[in-house]
Design an enzyme around this catalytic site. Structure first.
Site, PDB file in Angstrom:
ATOM      1  CG  PHE B 244     -39.503  87.919  11.760  1.00  0.00           C
ATOM      2  CD1 PHE B 244     -39.220  88.160  10.278  1.00  0.00           C
ATOM      3  CD2 PHE B 244     -39.124  86.449  12.124  1.00  0.00           C
ATOM      4  CE1 PHE B 244     -38.834  87.394   9.465  1.00  0.00           C
ATOM      5  CE2 PHE B 244     -38.612  85.769  10.976  1.00  0.00           C
ATOM      6  CZ  PHE B 244     -38.533  85.933   9.923  1.00  0.00           C
ATOM      7  CB  THR B 473     -31.855  91.216   5.841  1.00  0.00           C
ATOM      8  OG1 THR B 473     -30.772  91.365   6.676  1.00  0.00           O
ATOM      9  CG2 THR B 473     -33.254  91.007   6.761  1.00  0.00           C
ATOM     10  N   GLY B 514     -32.252  99.011   8.341  1.00  0.00           N
ATOM     11  CA  GLY B 514     -31.041  98.544   8.284  1.00  0.00           C
ATOM     12  C   GLY B 514     -30.118  98.779   6.753  1.00  0.00           C
ATOM     13  CB  ALA B 515     -30.963  97.606   3.362  1.00  0.00           C
ATOM     14  NE  ARG B 618     -29.264 103.222  -6.759  1.00  0.00           N
ATOM     15  CZ  ARG B 618     -28.284 104.312  -6.659  1.00  0.00           C
ATOM     16  NH1 ARG B 618     -27.793 104.679  -5.596  1.00  0.00           N
ATOM     17  NH2 ARG B 618     -28.453 105.011  -7.723  1.00  0.00           N
ATOM     18  N   GLY B 692     -36.474 101.488   3.058  1.00  0.00           N
ATOM     19  CA  GLY B 692     -36.954  99.981   3.569  1.00  0.00           C
ATOM     20  C   GLY B 692     -37.650  99.085   2.619  1.00  0.00           C
ATOM     21  CD  GLU B 695     -40.613  96.683   9.701  1.00  0.00           C
ATOM     22  OE1 GLU B 695     -40.239  98.026   9.455  1.00  0.00           O
ATOM     23  OE2 GLU B 695     -40.475  96.529  10.996  1.00  0.00           O
TER      24      GLU B 695
END
Lengths: 332, 736
Positions: B244, B473, B514-515, B618, B692, B695
């Site tokens: 976080f 995550t 990140g993803a 996506r 993202g 968040e």
């Protein structure tokens, strides 16, 4: 955590003797509070006497028709006991309002009575606290006091007793049974069991060092509507801002107030479960919740941060009594 | 691979594995306790000694005297470090985090000693024997008091100020105006796994097992602090128990475990205690936020200003950029934003989930609710009226790559039963007052370069290696899905290895990038590997189809295992992002709906149900994405109703420094929650067209809660968290 020695007691009297002969010894039962305090060296016993296997984990009926609750009965078991649920529902409700399932599985009846305050200044060894280090001052007065006491406080300490169970027991007029190192038994009404902070906030009960709780007895069932309303900042796993344990007999009463008699104890407000006879008398005399609350709150000395507990207690009591008048024991 | 033109159709579109709701690959390891966290690399760093950090117990001043002799003589103690005997380290900087470098105390909880012993208990007990005398100095701990001294910081994640048109004039002329000030408290990230490190030296090479969100940041920070070359430092964070934002920086556990391990010639492990975490590590800073919005009678915004004040240490300089989302969310020709920073002597401010937006939306989205009421409009209609297809500060030349705010609001309204909302204070069920609230969600889409290495072996098994982290995550799973999709493999044929600086440098986990970033990095490496496979098999790469563990063109099919052969095939590549983010405004959007019940007697607020609608490109894995949203919603409820790191202004510390007193929601606080993802592929975000989401899930949640509380009670609280003591003051007692 300081190094300590450990023994398992063979009998209640032996447990009492083992602690009595060592000023730095403590009983350990569930350990849900003591071990946390030992890690922070708020408690630093040199010797632990384990009282878990003394056969004090039964709930028995007394000849008078009440219940005798062994000191080592776990909170979960006590809350679930069918006799408790039927005849002392306020106690069941208070128990399940406290802690978490895991803690209740481990915590004991006597240990619950003896748990220590959750005042943040007590819990931080770097902060002043007269309870933890007598004479060091009270960090909470003038500090973060939002959830601390408003009644029976002193200039040395404004801590609260954190138990829910004890509040219900106070409404039920429970009696704490003890034994000392010489094997002498003592019966202490719960009203007299916990002390006010005064100028010795490090003293929290009338127990002498080594005096060992064997049981808590409940008088015969009082009937009535049993309610426990715990007000808190989240729905579970939080200490009470204010709690009310109520055993109420609805009816016309002396002058038509809708309540024939009531026993009321309050948590989250003082160094001990708080009960005021005059408040109950006023209700029986036809007074309303406001009149009762006024008697409860007489002499209150809130801080700026916890003054909200006064209206909160008034309103919570009003809500509880309104519910009781409708004859509803179930919370909605 | 450079990503500088919108993505066309590509193999990641097929939807056979990617986009499917697959279980977490690491789930069984975690629920059975076999996933090693930073403190648990017993096999790789055997025989570790235990360190315990002592934090300063004043808010500001200096150590007058520190005596470590009693601690050194205590049972089991191997080493005691204070500023008097700690090794010299690199200069303090954005990355470096030198410890025990002098007697000056900047903040409560700053490390003043490390004790290393044979056991944790011995180290902790010995730390209590260190005798310290302080010269305490007066400190500044109150943001409200320092507000007038606040300045615009020199730099930040976003500009400290923006001006478009003429706000003052536009506001003065607006027929309807709103001028409100909201406050939000300091918050702690309160992740489950504490900050922890295990240090293992082999010669002059250090392996540091730690808990960090971005591997190369940790490597740079620790190497700079220890003044060692980065290539001699391997950092490993295979599993991270939540971050976080708290684990974007290097703290005393990493630095002191490394120093002690070198001095002792044996591995040393150090974890921060929970009370220390609150005051030693970063927190989200409290804010004061003033919103001024002027509209036409029809609700069209003509002027909007959002000013924010927060505080940090002078050498920290991190402002909570709470006005940032106001630059993106609504139309209006006259605009002004400020993110001001005051100097405080509290622990360092830092990132916490959606820094800026999470608290900025607590103010903006309640102000919109207030404005809607003033205008006599439905709050959803007010938002729809002010929807805008381009970055409102930059004009039509910078359109959003995709923006489904209105659709989020409309879909959510229908699914949630928004039409049941009444005027404030009217709905009652038993002793409960019931209310509904809505808020918009926005979070900018950020991207970072990210690389990966793919290894295909002779059994047709694929291994993905990248420095990317999984902080709970789902990175392990989604990266396996990207690789499996690209190469036509079943998910079971892919092994993902993360969190190790021995692997190619990656985006890491932060800012919700990140993803998409690391997924695009794996995409790039997979594209490289596809080319290698096709060449080796003699296929034209453009005609070849990768499916069922093989490559096919027309009637010709060869198994990947056969192409890889005994020696295997290795491809290493990465993604770099070009200027599409300058040509297009990129953000995820959504809407939150909340129903609360407020106890008419006690003012206790309880959530009854909640719905989030999200449009975030996506969705790589609906299961893990949904979990991200549920976590964000839960955290948003915490921000609205209970989270506050309480400052003791006499001592300069966060006093409620454990998880009993710093309250976050527990299971009983979280009722039925739903998440709806809108269909969206953002071809300007990356080749895998994701954005993202971690968040976005928290952004706006608390405002939806607060607006529901208003709808239930008619009481508008502007000081978070909305605790019962504040509500009780304004809410009349129920009729008996």
């Amino acid at each position: 955590m300081r190094a300590f020695t450990y023994e398992r007691a063979e009998s209640p009297a032996a447990a009492a003797a083992a602690v009595a002969r060592n000023p730095e010894a403590r009983f350990i039962a569930g350990g849900t509070n003591l071990l946390d305090l030992m890690k922070l060296e708020i408690e630093a016993p040199r010797h632990l006497v384990d009282v878990n296997r003394l056969g004090l984990d039964r709930i028995e009926e007394t000849p008078e028709g009440g219940l005798r609750i062994g000191a080592l009965v776990r909170n979960t078991d006590l809350a679930a006991d069918p006799r408790v649920r039927r005849d002392y529902a306020v106690l069941s409700r208070a128990l399940v309002a406290g802690a978490s399932g895991q803690l209740r599985n481990k915590a004991t009846t006597a240990g619950n009575l003896l748990q220590r305050t959750r005042c943040p200044y007590f819990y931080d060894p770097a902060m002043p606290c007269n309870k933890r280090r007598p004479g060091s001052g009270c960090g909470a007065i003038g500090g973060f006091s939002r959830n601390l006491g408003i009644l029976g406080t002193s200039e040395h300490c404004i801590a609260t007793h954190p138990s829910d169970m004890a509040v219900a027991m106070r409404a039920l007029d429970a009696v704490v049974e003890t034994i000392d190192a010489e094997g002498a038994a003592r019966r202490i009404p719960i009203a007299d069991f916990h002390t006010l902070p005064g100028d010795t906030p490090e003293i929290e009960t009338v127990l002498r060092h080594g005096e060992f709780i064997t049981a808590v007895t409940l008088p015969p069932p009082a009937g009535g509507i049993h309610l426990y309303r715990k007000v808190r900042d989240r729905a579970s796993y939080a200490f009470a801002s204010v709690s009310v344990a109520a055993v109420v007999h609805p009816g016309q009463g002396a002058s038509g107030g809708g309540i024939a008699s009531a026993r009321l104890a309050f948590g989250g407000v003082a160094h001990k479960p708080w009960r005021v006879a005059e408040a109950e008398d006023r209700l029986a005399d036809g007074g309303d919740a406001e009149a009762a609350a006024e008697a409860v709150l007489r002499g209150a000395r809130p801080t700026g941060q916890n003054a909200y507990k006064l209206p909160l207690l008034r309103r919570t009591l009003a809500g509880v009594l309104a519910q009781a008048r409708q004859g509803r024991g179930e919370d909605r | 691979m450079k990503f500088d033109t919108p993505a066309g159709p590509n193999p990641s579109d097929r939807g056979r594995v990617l986009g499917q709701p697959r279980d977490r690959i690491d789930g069984p390891l975690k629920v059975s306790g076999r996933a090693p966290y930073a403190y648990e690399y017993h096999a790789e760093a055997p025989g570790a000694a235990y360190g315990w950090i002592l934090g300063a117990s004043i808010g500001k001043g200096r150590i007058a005297r520190i005596d470590r002799r009693a601690a050194e003589a205590a049972p089991g103690v191997l080493l005691v470090l204070t500023h008097e005997n700690a090794p010299e380290q690199g200069e303090d900087s954005d990355y470096a985090a030198p410890q025990l470098q002098g007697p000056e105390i900047l903040h409560y909880g700053q490390a003043v000693a490390l004790v290393v012993a044979e056991s944790l208990e011995e180290a902790r007990a010995a730390a209590a024997l260190i005798d310290i005398a302080y010269d305490a100095a007066p400190g500044h701990y109150d943001l409200a008091e320092e507000r007038d001294q606040a300045k615009l910081p020199e730099s930040g994640q976003t500009p400290p100020r923006t001006d478009v048109g003429d706000f003052e004039t536009g506001y003065a002329r607006a027929p309807v105006t709103l001028d409100v000030t909201y406050t939000t408290p300091d918050q702690s990230q309160a992740m489950m796994e504490p900050h922890a490190s295990m240090a293992l030296w082999e010669g002059d090479t250090l392996t540091l097992f730690t808990s960090h969100q971005i591997m190369h940041w940790a490597q740079e920070g620790v190497a700079a602090t220890l003044r060692m070359p980065q290539e001699k430092l391997r950092v490993v964070s295979r599993y991270v128990g939540g971050g976080f934002g708290s684990k974007l920086e290097v703290y005393a556990d990493a630095v002191l475990s490394a120093l002690a391990a070198r001095l002792l010639g044996r591995p040393v492990k150090v974890a921060l205690s929970r009370p220390l975490i609150f005051n030693h590590t970063t927190h989200r800073a409290a804010t004061i936020q003033r919103l001024r919005i002027g509209t036409e009678q029809d609700g069209r915004i003509v002027a909007i200003a959002h000013e924010s004040w927060s505080g940090d240490q002078e050498s920290g300089g991190t402002a909570e950029e709470a006005s940032s989302q106001t630059r993106l969310l609504y139309a209006g020709e006259n605009r002004m934003t400020r993110n001001r920073l005051a100097t405080l002597d509290l622990p360092f401010a830092g990132s916490m989930r959606a820094p800026g937006e999470a608290v900025g939306l607590l103010a903006l989205e309640c102000a919109m609710d207030e404005l809607a009421e003033k205008l006599g409009m439905d709050p959803i209609e007010l938002r729809v009226r002010n929807d805008v297809g381009y970055a409102p500060e930059e004009g039509p030349a910078k359109p959003f790559s995709s923006r489904k705010l209105v659709e989020s609001l409309r879909v959510g309204a229908e699914r949630f039963g928004w039409e049941k909302r009444t005027a404030p204070g009217l709905r009652r069920e038993g002793r409960w007052r019931i209310g509904l609230g809505v808020a918009a969600a926005v979070r900018p889409n950020l991207a970072q370069p990210s690389q990966a290495r793919l290894r295909l072996d002779g059994q047709g098994q694929l291994t993905v290696e990248t420095q990317m982290t999984d902080i709970g995550t789902g990175s392990y799973t989604i990266l396996a899905q990207v690789a499996a999709e690209m190469l036509g493999l079943p998910l079971e044929a892919v092994t993902v290895r993360l969190g190790d600086t021995d692997f190619p440098k990656a985006s890491g986990s932060g800012g919700s990038w990140g993803a998409n970033s690391s997924g695009a990095g794996v995409y790039a490496a997979a594209a490289e590997l596809r080319g290698m496979i096709a060449r080796k098999a003699g296929f034209n790469a453009d005609d070849a189809v990768f499916e069922d563990g093989g490559i096919r063109a027309g009637n010709r099919r060869i198994a990947l295992a056969d192409i890889a052969g005994a020696e295997g095939l290795v491809a290493e590549a990465g993604i770099e992002f070009g200027d599409l983010s300058e040509k297009y405004a990129q953000a995820s959007f959504g809407a939150h709906f909340c129903e609360v019940a407020v106890d008419a007697d006690t003012a206790e607020i309880r959530i009854r149900r909640m719905l989030s609608v999200a449009a975030a490109g996506r969705v790589l894995n609906p299961k893990t994405a949904r979990s991200q949203c549920l976590g964000g919603m839960t955290m948003g409820i915490g921000a609205a109703l209970m989270e506050e790191a309480v400052v003791d202004r006499r001592h300069g510390l966060f006093i409620n420094h454990d998880l009993a007193e710093y309250q976050v929601p527990v299971h009983a606080d979280i009722p039925h929650m739903d998440v709806i993802f809108l269909q969206e592929e953002d071809d300007k975000s990356s080749p895998i067209k994701a954005k993202g989401i971690g968040e976005l899930g928290i952004c706006g949640v608390g405002a939806a809660v607060a607006n529901a509380v208003y709808n239930a009670t008619g009481v508008r609280l502007r000081d978070y968290p909305l605790t019962l003591d504040k509500l009780l003051r304004e809410m009349p007692a129920a009729a008996a």
